[in-house]
Design a protein around this motif. Structure first.
Motif, PDB file in Angstrom:
ATOM      1  N   GLY A 289      17.380  -5.953 -39.059  1.00 46.56           N
ATOM      2  CA  GLY A 289      18.210  -5.801 -40.108  1.00 46.56           C
ATOM      3  C   GLY A 289      17.681  -6.250 -41.592  1.00 46.56           C
ATOM      4  O   GLY A 289      18.261  -6.132 -42.712  1.00 46.56           O
ATOM      5  N   ILE A 290      16.773  -7.382 -41.330  1.00 48.25           N
ATOM      6  CA  ILE A 290      16.079  -8.174 -42.520  1.00 48.25           C
ATOM      7  C   ILE A 290      15.619  -7.194 -43.612  1.00 48.25           C
ATOM      8  O   ILE A 290      14.667  -6.428 -43.010  1.00 48.25           O
ATOM      9  CB  ILE A 290      15.367  -9.394 -42.152  1.00 48.25           C
ATOM     10  CG1 ILE A 290      15.958 -10.209 -41.110  1.00 48.25           C
ATOM     11  CG2 ILE A 290      14.873  -9.815 -43.343  1.00 48.25           C
ATOM     12  CD1 ILE A 290      17.342 -10.880 -41.848  1.00 48.25           C
ATOM     13  N   ASP A 291      16.089  -7.025 -44.717  1.00 47.48           N
ATOM     14  CA  ASP A 291      15.534  -5.908 -45.503  1.00 47.48           C
ATOM     15  C   ASP A 291      14.956  -6.630 -46.831  1.00 47.48           C
ATOM     16  O   ASP A 291      15.830  -7.193 -47.870  1.00 47.48           O
ATOM     17  CB  ASP A 291      16.780  -5.099 -46.082  1.00 47.48           C
ATOM     18  CG  ASP A 291      16.347  -3.726 -46.758  1.00 47.48           C
ATOM     19  OD1 ASP A 291      15.113  -3.683 -46.651  1.00 47.48           O
ATOM     20  OD2 ASP A 291      17.272  -3.331 -47.702  1.00 47.48           O
ATOM     21  N   VAL A 292      13.606  -6.738 -46.966  1.00 44.19           N
ATOM     22  CA  VAL A 292      13.108  -7.430 -48.188  1.00 44.19           C
ATOM     23  C   VAL A 292      12.290  -6.392 -48.626  1.00 44.19           C
ATOM     24  O   VAL A 292      11.413  -5.764 -48.168  1.00 44.19           O
ATOM     25  CB  VAL A 292      12.217  -8.624 -47.761  1.00 44.19           C
ATOM     26  CG1 VAL A 292      11.784  -9.270 -48.952  1.00 44.19           C
ATOM     27  CG2 VAL A 292      13.204  -9.780 -46.972  1.00 44.19           C
ATOM     28  N   GLU A 293      12.374  -6.224 -50.003  1.00 43.81           N
ATOM     29  CA  GLU A 293      11.457  -5.239 -50.709  1.00 43.81           C
ATOM     30  C   GLU A 293       9.891  -5.547 -50.609  1.00 43.81           C
ATOM     31  O   GLU A 293       9.710  -7.080 -51.092  1.00 43.81           O
ATOM     32  CB  GLU A 293      12.081  -4.976 -52.173  1.00 43.81           C
ATOM     33  CG  GLU A 293      12.006  -3.487 -52.509  1.00 43.81           C
ATOM     34  CD  GLU A 293      12.942  -3.599 -53.907  1.00 43.81           C
ATOM     35  OE1 GLU A 293      12.343  -3.257 -54.748  1.00 43.81           O
ATOM     36  OE2 GLU A 293      13.996  -3.572 -53.716  1.00 43.81           O
ATOM     37  N   GLY A 294       9.184  -4.823 -50.713  1.00 40.68           N
ATOM     38  CA  GLY A 294       7.791  -4.945 -50.752  1.00 40.68           C
ATOM     39  C   GLY A 294       7.154  -5.446 -49.601  1.00 40.68           C
ATOM     40  O   GLY A 294       5.768  -5.973 -49.918  1.00 40.68           O
ATOM     41  N   VAL A 295       7.618  -5.548 -48.356  1.00 44.02           N
ATOM     42  CA  VAL A 295       6.824  -5.953 -47.232  1.00 44.02           C
ATOM     43  C   VAL A 295       5.894  -4.740 -46.791  1.00 44.02           C
ATOM     44  O   VAL A 295       6.553  -3.458 -46.440  1.00 44.02           O
ATOM     45  CB  VAL A 295       7.809  -6.160 -45.958  1.00 44.02           C
ATOM     46  CG1 VAL A 295       7.033  -6.500 -44.795  1.00 44.02           C
ATOM     47  CG2 VAL A 295       8.614  -7.241 -46.159  1.00 44.02           C
ATOM     48  N   THR A 296       4.466  -4.783 -46.962  1.00 42.44           N
ATOM     49  CA  THR A 296       3.574  -3.894 -46.649  1.00 42.44           C
ATOM     50  C   THR A 296       3.073  -3.924 -45.400  1.00 42.44           C
ATOM     51  O   THR A 296       2.575  -2.856 -44.614  1.00 42.44           O
ATOM     52  CB  THR A 296       2.531  -3.699 -47.585  1.00 42.44           C
ATOM     53  OG1 THR A 296       1.906  -5.185 -47.746  1.00 42.44           O
ATOM     54  CG2 THR A 296       3.027  -3.654 -49.124  1.00 42.44           C
ATOM     55  N   HIS A 297       2.865  -5.279 -44.905  1.00 36.77           N
ATOM     56  CA  HIS A 297       2.396  -5.170 -43.541  1.00 36.77           C
ATOM     57  C   HIS A 297       3.145  -6.096 -42.599  1.00 36.77           C
ATOM     58  O   HIS A 297       3.826  -7.120 -42.795  1.00 36.77           O
ATOM     59  CB  HIS A 297       1.108  -6.237 -43.649  1.00 36.77           C
ATOM     60  CG  HIS A 297      -0.018  -5.336 -44.331  1.00 36.77           C
ATOM     61  ND1 HIS A 297       0.035  -4.696 -45.553  1.00 36.77           N
ATOM     62  CD2 HIS A 297      -1.352  -5.101 -43.922  1.00 36.77           C
ATOM     63  CE1 HIS A 297      -1.198  -4.281 -45.862  1.00 36.77           C
ATOM     64  NE2 HIS A 297      -2.046  -4.468 -44.678  1.00 36.77           N
ATOM     65  N   VAL A 298       3.200  -5.685 -41.249  1.00 33.31           N
ATOM     66  CA  VAL A 298       3.780  -6.499 -40.325  1.00 33.31           C
ATOM     67  C   VAL A 298       2.783  -6.491 -39.212  1.00 33.31           C
ATOM     68  O   VAL A 298       2.224  -5.578 -38.785  1.00 33.31           O
ATOM     69  CB  VAL A 298       5.198  -5.588 -39.590  1.00 33.31           C
ATOM     70  CG1 VAL A 298       5.471  -6.525 -38.258  1.00 33.31           C
ATOM     71  CG2 VAL A 298       6.352  -5.570 -40.556  1.00 33.31           C
ATOM     72  N   ILE A 299       2.568  -7.856 -38.736  1.00 28.29           N
ATOM     73  CA  ILE A 299       1.561  -8.277 -37.831  1.00 28.29           C
ATOM     74  C   ILE A 299       2.229  -8.801 -36.376  1.00 28.29           C
ATOM     75  O   ILE A 299       2.897  -9.713 -36.699  1.00 28.29           O
ATOM     76  CB  ILE A 299       0.708  -9.108 -38.363  1.00 28.29           C
ATOM     77  CG1 ILE A 299      -0.044  -8.629 -39.599  1.00 28.29           C
ATOM     78  CG2 ILE A 299      -0.344  -9.533 -37.135  1.00 28.29           C
ATOM     79  CD1 ILE A 299      -0.953  -9.376 -40.499  1.00 28.29           C
ATOM     80  N   ASN A 300       2.089  -8.231 -35.376  1.00 29.05           N
ATOM     81  CA  ASN A 300       2.670  -8.579 -34.112  1.00 29.05           C
ATOM     82  C   ASN A 300       1.564  -9.699 -33.651  1.00 29.05           C
ATOM     83  O   ASN A 300       0.504  -9.268 -32.938  1.00 29.05           O
ATOM     84  CB  ASN A 300       2.753  -7.564 -33.004  1.00 29.05           C
ATOM     85  CG  ASN A 300       4.009  -6.706 -33.310  1.00 29.05           C
ATOM     86  OD1 ASN A 300       5.058  -7.130 -34.021  1.00 29.05           O
ATOM     87  ND2 ASN A 300       3.851  -5.404 -33.660  1.00 29.05           N
ATOM     88  N   TYR A 301       1.770 -10.793 -33.806  1.00 27.46           N
ATOM     89  CA  TYR A 301       0.660 -11.816 -33.289  1.00 27.46           C
ATOM     90  C   TYR A 301       0.546 -11.854 -31.863  1.00 27.46           C
ATOM     91  O   TYR A 301      -0.229 -11.900 -31.156  1.00 27.46           O
ATOM     92  CB  TYR A 301       1.071 -13.257 -33.937  1.00 27.46           C
ATOM     93  CG  TYR A 301       0.126 -14.071 -33.590  1.00 27.46           C
ATOM     94  CD1 TYR A 301      -0.937 -14.560 -34.408  1.00 27.46           C
ATOM     95  CD2 TYR A 301       0.340 -15.136 -32.443  1.00 27.46           C
ATOM     96  CE1 TYR A 301      -1.858 -15.328 -34.026  1.00 27.46           C
ATOM     97  CE2 TYR A 301      -0.583 -16.201 -32.160  1.00 27.46           C
ATOM     98  CZ  TYR A 301      -1.779 -16.555 -32.786  1.00 27.46           C
ATOM     99  OH  TYR A 301      -2.674 -17.310 -32.510  1.00 27.46           O
ATOM    100  N   GLY A 315       9.725  -2.029 -37.935  1.00 25.24           N
ATOM    101  CA  GLY A 315      10.839  -1.591 -38.981  1.00 25.24           C
ATOM    102  C   GLY A 315      11.047  -2.491 -40.235  1.00 25.24           C
ATOM    103  O   GLY A 315      11.657  -2.115 -40.929  1.00 25.24           O
ATOM    104  N   ARG A 316      10.493  -3.592 -40.149  1.00 28.24           N
ATOM    105  CA  ARG A 316      10.796  -4.444 -41.345  1.00 28.24           C
ATOM    106  C   ARG A 316       9.734  -4.112 -42.566  1.00 28.24           C
ATOM    107  O   ARG A 316       9.782  -4.285 -43.750  1.00 28.24           O
ATOM    108  CB  ARG A 316      10.115  -5.925 -41.088  1.00 28.24           C
ATOM    109  CG  ARG A 316      10.960  -6.720 -40.227  1.00 28.24           C
ATOM    110  CD  ARG A 316      12.322  -6.489 -40.308  1.00 28.24           C
ATOM    111  NE  ARG A 316      12.829  -5.632 -39.251  1.00 28.24           N
ATOM    112  CZ  ARG A 316      13.859  -4.803 -39.712  1.00 28.24           C
ATOM    113  NH1 ARG A 316      14.575  -4.812 -40.716  1.00 28.24           N
ATOM    114  NH2 ARG A 316      14.503  -3.836 -38.691  1.00 28.24           N
ATOM    115  N   THR A 317       8.843  -2.941 -42.242  1.00 29.00           N
ATOM    116  CA  THR A 317       7.952  -2.380 -43.527  1.00 29.00           C
ATOM    117  C   THR A 317       8.572  -0.942 -43.482  1.00 29.00           C
ATOM    118  O   THR A 317       9.023  -0.459 -42.384  1.00 29.00           O
ATOM    119  CB  THR A 317       6.438  -2.514 -43.179  1.00 29.00           C
ATOM    120  OG1 THR A 317       5.922  -2.000 -44.212  1.00 29.00           O
ATOM    121  CG2 THR A 317       5.958  -1.908 -42.077  1.00 29.00           C
ATOM    122  N   GLY A 318       7.873  -0.135 -44.343  1.00 31.30           N
ATOM    123  CA  GLY A 318       8.286   1.233 -44.571  1.00 31.30           C
ATOM    124  C   GLY A 318       9.594   1.508 -44.492  1.00 31.30           C
ATOM    125  O   GLY A 318      10.087   2.605 -44.030  1.00 31.30           O
TER     126      GLY A 318
END
Length: 440
Positions: A289-301, A315-318
C-alpha cells in the motif's frame, strides 16, 4: 465500481490489483456517511446524531499504511472538516488518548494498538457505523486475524462492513462469511491487462551472485531516466547493510525495516516522499500500500518469499497508470523458490540468465550508460540526503535502549555514578576453617 454500492450502505468485498485506488474506493463513501456539524447546518442530519466518538473504523496491517491512509482521508475530508486519527504502535500513547478524548470521526489503526486502547476504555467503539478491513490478506499473513476478530466483536452488529484485498485466500473469505451480510463482491480488472502482474511494469529477472549484487545495484541505479527507486531485502540486517553500502557509494539512501524505531522509519519515508532521498532500502513492511509518486524502479535484492510478495513489491512502481521497471536478482540457492513464483504468476523467466555487474546485456536491458561504475560520480550527488529530514521524537515505548536507538542515538548513555559502596568481601576458608569477614 465500488462507490455507488458502498454509498448505499451495502457490505462490499473489493478486489483489485495494487495501485488502482482502493483507498478512495472505501474512503469516499466512508467520509460521506460520517455525520459532521456541516450536515446539521445543511439540514441533512439532526443535532442529536452528532457524536465525539468515532463513527468509522479502518483496520490496516502496517504502521506505514496507517499513516498513508490517514493522510489520504484527511485530504479527501478537508471540505467537510472530518476528523481523522491514526492509532498505531511504536509511538507514545498520550497524544493518541488526548486526541480521542477531544473527539474523532474516523479512526485508522493497526490491530494491536486498537485492542490496547479499546481494552483500556480509551477508545469507544459503540458508535461505529462503518468498518473497513484494508489489505485483509496481509493481516492474515502477519497473524493479526484473531486480533481483528476481537475488535469486530466489540462493534455494533448493525453496521456496514467493507473488506479490501488484492488477493483472496480462503481464511479471508471465511472472515467475510462470518462477519458480513450479503456482501457485493467487486473485482476490478482492465480488459487489456489479463495477467496477474501489471502490464505497464517491465520485468527483468537475473541469476546473480550474492557478492556481486551491491555492485550490480549501484550500476542499475544509474540507469537513464531513473526517478525514485525501492530496493527490497528479505531480512532486516540485509536492508540495513545495503542502505549503508549505497550511502558509501554516494547514493542518497534511507532504510525502512522492523529494527528501526518508528521515528526513524517515518523519517526515511518522509525523506523519500520529499525527494531528499531517492533510494529506499526496505523489508516487506514497505511492500504494502505504500504509494509514493515517481517510483520508477523496484529492485528485488533477494527473491521474494512467494508470488503475493512479488506482486506487492513490484506494485510500488507503475501505479495509477504510470510505467515502471522491476528487476529481480535471484541467488543460485533461490532458483527453486523463484521457479515456484514464476509458475504461479505464469511468467516466462523460469531459468534466469546468469548476470554480473559487467554483463553487456545488463547495460542494454536497463539502459545504463556505457562505462558506468559502482560509485555515483560526485557531480550527480545532488540530493540532500536522509539527515536533511527532521527526526521526530515520538516518545516511543519500549525502554531506554529502544528509545535511544529509535531517536538515532541522540541521547548519550547516562554516566554511571561512582561506586560508593565498599565491595562485599568474600569469606575465604583455609583448611575448612572459616575466617572472620573483614568489617565493612
Amino acid at each position: 465500481m465500488t462507490l455507488p454500492v458502498a454509498l448505499s450502505g451495502t457490505d462490499v468485498i473489493g478486489q483489485a490489483k495494487t495501485g488502482t485506488g482502493k483507498t478512495l474506493g472505501f474512503g469516499l463513501p466512508l467520509l460521506e456517511r460520517v455525520t459532521v456539524p456541516a450536515d446539521v447546518e445543511a439540514g441533512r442530519a439532526q443535532p442529536e446524531q452528532l457524536t465525539d466518538a468515532p463513527q468509522a473504523l479502518i483496520v490496516v496491517p502496517t504502521r506505514e499504511l496507517c499513516t498513508q491512509v490517514t493522510n489520504d482521508l484527511l485530504t479527501a475530508g478537508k471540505v467537510r472538516n472530518v476528523r481523522v486519527l491514526a492509532i498505531y504502535g511504536g509511538r507514545a500513547y498520550e497524544p493518541q488518548v488526548e486526541a480521542l478524548s477531544k473527539g474523532v470521526d474516523v479512526v485508522v489503526g493497526t490491530p494491536g494498538r486498537l485492542l490496547d486502547l479499546a481494552g483500556q476504555r480509551k477508545l469507544d467503539l459503540a458508535h461505529i457505523r462503518t468498518l473497513v478491513l484494508d489489505e485483509a490478506d496481509e493481516m492474515l499473513d502477519l497473524g493479526f486475524l484473531p486480533d481483528v476478530e476481537k475488535i469486530i466483536g466489540m462493534l455494533p452488529t448493525k453496521r456496514q462492513t467493507m473488506l479490501f484485498s488484492a488477493t483472496m485466500p480462503g481464511a479471508v473469505i471465511g472472515l467475510a462469511r462470518r462477519y458480513m451480510s450479503q456482501p457485493t463482491h467487486i473485482r476490478a480488472t482492465a480488459p487489456d491487462d489479463q495477467g496477474v502482474t501489471h502490464a505497464n511494469i517491465k520485468q527483468f529477472v537475473y541469476r546473480a551472485h550474492s557478492m556481486d549484487k551491491p555492485e550490480m545495484i549501484a550500476r542499475i541505479l544509474q540507469a537513464r531516466g531513473r526517478g525514485l527507486a525501492m530496493v527490497f531485502c528479505r531480512t532486516k540486517r540485509t536492508a540495513a547493510d545495503i542502505a549503508e553500502q549505497l550511502e558509501r557509494r554516494g547514493f542518497a539512501s534511507g532504510a525502512v525495516h522492523g529494527d528501526l524505531g518508528q521515528g526513524a522509519r517515518e523519517q526515511a519515508l518522509r525523506a523519500f516522499r520529499n525527494g531528499k532521498v531517492d533510494v529506499l532500502v526496505c523489508t516487506d513492511v514497505a511492500a504494502r500500500g505504500i504509494d509514493v509518486e515517481g517510483v520508477t524502479h523496484v529492485i528485488n535484492y533477494q527473491s521474494p518469499e512467494d508470488e503475493k510478495t512479488y506482486l506487492h513489491r513490484t506494485g510500488r512502481t507503475g501505479r495509477a497508470g504510470a510505467s515502471g521497471t522491476a528487476v529481480t536478482l535471484v541467488d543460485w540457492d533461490d532458483i527453486p523458490r523463484w521457479q515456484l513464483i514464476n509458475k504461479a504468476l505464469e511468467l516466462d523467466y523460469n531459468d534466469p540468465v546468469e548476470t554480473y555487474s559487467t554483463s553487456p546485456h545488463l547495460y542494454s536491458d536497463l539502459d545504463i550508460p556505457e562505462g558506468t561504475k559502482g560509485v555515483l560520480p560526485r557531480a550527480e550527488r545532488t540530493r540532500a540526503g536522509l539527515k536533511a529530514e527532521e527526526l521526530e521524537d515520538l516518545g516511543e515505548p519500549g525502554g531506554r535502549g529502544r528509545g535511544r536507538a529509535a531517536r538515532g542515538g541522540r541521547e548519550r548513555e547516562e554516566e554511571r555514578p561512582a561506586r560508593t559502596r565498599t565491595p562485599r568481601q568474600r569469606r575465604r576458608t583455609r583448611g575448612g576453617q572459616a575466617r572472620k569477614r573483614a568489617p565493612r
